[in-house]
Design an enzyme around this catalytic site. Structure first.
Site, mmCIF file in Angstrom:
data_model
loop_
_atom_site.group_PDB
_atom_site.id
_atom_site.type_symbol
_atom_site.label_atom_id
_atom_site.label_comp_id
_atom_site.label_asym_id
_atom_site.label_seq_id
_atom_site.Cartn_x
_atom_site.Cartn_y
_atom_site.Cartn_z
ATOM 1 N N GLU A 172 -23.455 30.546 -22.581
ATOM 2 C CA GLU A 172 -23.662 30.441 -21.119
ATOM 3 C C GLU A 172 -25.178 29.572 -20.919
ATOM 4 O OE1 GLU A 172 -22.849 33.776 -18.823
ATOM 5 O OE2 GLU A 172 -20.792 33.809 -19.881
ATOM 6 N N ASN A 215 -20.421 28.678 -26.076
ATOM 7 C CA ASN A 215 -19.433 29.379 -25.367
ATOM 8 C C ASN A 215 -19.786 29.396 -23.879
ATOM 9 O OD1 ASN A 215 -16.833 30.930 -25.289
ATOM 10 N ND2 ASN A 215 -18.227 32.525 -24.472
ATOM 11 N N GLU A 280 -11.989 33.961 -23.373
ATOM 12 C CA GLU A 280 -12.068 35.048 -22.332
ATOM 13 C C GLU A 280 -11.179 34.798 -21.319
ATOM 14 O OE1 GLU A 280 -15.969 36.135 -21.247
ATOM 15 O OE2 GLU A 280 -17.066 35.355 -23.186
ATOM 16 N N ASP A 282 -8.557 35.225 -18.476
ATOM 17 C CA ASP A 282 -7.992 36.013 -17.475
ATOM 18 C C ASP A 282 -7.773 35.270 -16.211
ATOM 19 O OD1 ASP A 282 -10.450 36.061 -16.389
ATOM 20 O OD2 ASP A 282 -10.808 37.949 -17.053
#
Length: 370
Positions: A172, A215, A280, A282
């Site tokens: 990030e 990432n 990651e 969701d």
């Protein structure tokens, strides 16, 4: 891109595959039938989950999930061929004081993975968040900070040499407007963006066989943020920095449209010679006063999960698809997004949602087609 750089990365990935593919092959077979996610997956695709612990869990009224919830561990072993410590390898937990490392919780996960023939993804070596107060408030000189970061990366990666297959090295580093996080990120603010290349080089020195990723979230489709990463990675590769992969986190919401150009976006990073991964995943939703999702919401969620997986499987070098917790019992979403939840593949009681079935069906279809 320099051809010798691509050739070197190709050779490294080929060597790593000789070690990793037998592990993935072992994930199928009688003990992992195609009714499970890991058994349904085609060869070469790891299906992963975060391993709950640290972070928001420290503020909840239940004991540490991983060591205390037997059903959770059994499901984690049964369904997934890859695990990612949710917080246990982040700075605040693994490096609580300048001269102190706490490897115990992450060691337990790595040993669990070995026992259950699972790969391990580690995170995050350079990040603006979840840093300990001794670091953020330490008033260190740039030279001291550089030495602290180098020591951290090489100590942590070195400790898990040959045991952690992938590392999210830089996490990030851009905001959603595609600006580098110079104010939020202590490393960028004090050491400049060149520290990103340093971090990858230090990690590679500590474990030359580990696959090293950059990432971020909101990079699933082609947009200003993913464009910024594309240019950054391209520049790093031209400078022979050992960046091996690009990870899109996949924190999605059914309140927003699905990124329809996800496959195209992953492919352009793959065309740089990188592995790509969903790291990651969701899919959250706004819940009414009952706190329960509607059938329509679950159907839309299942479609988002399936489309993300299919985008990954359509790109040859997409080697991993990881969900960020598989049960609402330990999901971070309700803690961070008030009024939202039901973001995972299973309810708090481990009841499988339609998304689980959609993922399993897509995996089986791809495995049979290959």
């Amino acid at each position: 891109m320099r051809p010798r750089n691509r050739d070197r990365r190709t050779a490294l990935r080929a060597a790593a595959a000789l070690l990793i593919l037998p592990v993935l092959a072992a994930c199928g077979g009688p003990s992992h039938p195609t009714t499970t996610l890991r058994g349904a997956a085609p060869d070469g695709l790891a299906i992963g989950s975060a391993v709950a612990g640290g972070g928001h869990h420290d503020r909840m009224d239940y004991p540490d999930p991983f060591p205390n919830d037997t059903r959770y561990r059994e499901t984690l072993a049964e369904q997934f061929s890859s695990v990612s410590p949710e917080n246990q390898t982040k700075w605040a937990y693994v490096h609580p004081a300048r001269d102190e490392y706490n490897f115990g919780p992450a060691d337990d996960i790595v040993e669990f993975a070995r026992e259950n023939r699972q790969m391990v993804r580690g995170n995050a070596l350079l990040w603006h968040s979840q840093n300990p107060s001794w670091l953020e408030d330490g008033n260190f000189t740039p030279a001291e900070l550089r030495e602290i970061l180098k020591d951290h990366i090489q100590t942590v990666v070195g400790h898990y040499k040959g045991k952690v297959d992938h590392w999210d090295v830089a996490n990030e580093v851009f905001d959603d407007e595609a600006n580098l996080r110079f104010q939020e990120n202590i490393w960028l603010r004090e050491l400049g963006m060149g520290v990103i290349a340093d971090a990858f080089r230090w990690a590679h020195e500590a474990d030359p066989r580990a696959t090293l990723f950059i990432n971020d979230f909101n990079t699933e489709g082609k947009n200003a943020k993913s464009d910024a990463y594309y240019e950054l990675v391209r520049t790093l590769l031209e400078d022979d920095v050992p960046v091996h992969g690009f990870g899109v986190q996949g924190h999605l919401s059914i309140e927003y449209g699905f990124p329809g150009d996800m496959r195209e976006n992953l492919q352009r990073f793959a065309d740089l010679g990188l592995e790509v991964a969903v790291t990651e995943m969701d899919v959250r939703m706004v819940l009414d006063d009952s706190g329960e999702p509607t059938e329509a919401q679950l159907e839309q969620q299942a479609e988002y999960y399936r489309m993300a997986l299919e985008a990954c499987m359509a790109v040859e070098s997409c080697t991993s698809f990881t969900v960020w917790s598989f049960t609402d019992k330990y999901s971070w979403v309700p803690v961070v997004f008030e009024g939202e939840g039901a973001a995972t593949l299973m309810s708090e009681t481990f009841t499988r949602r339609p998304a689980f079935g959609e993922l399993r069906a897509a995996l089986n279809a791809e495995r049979e087609a290959r």
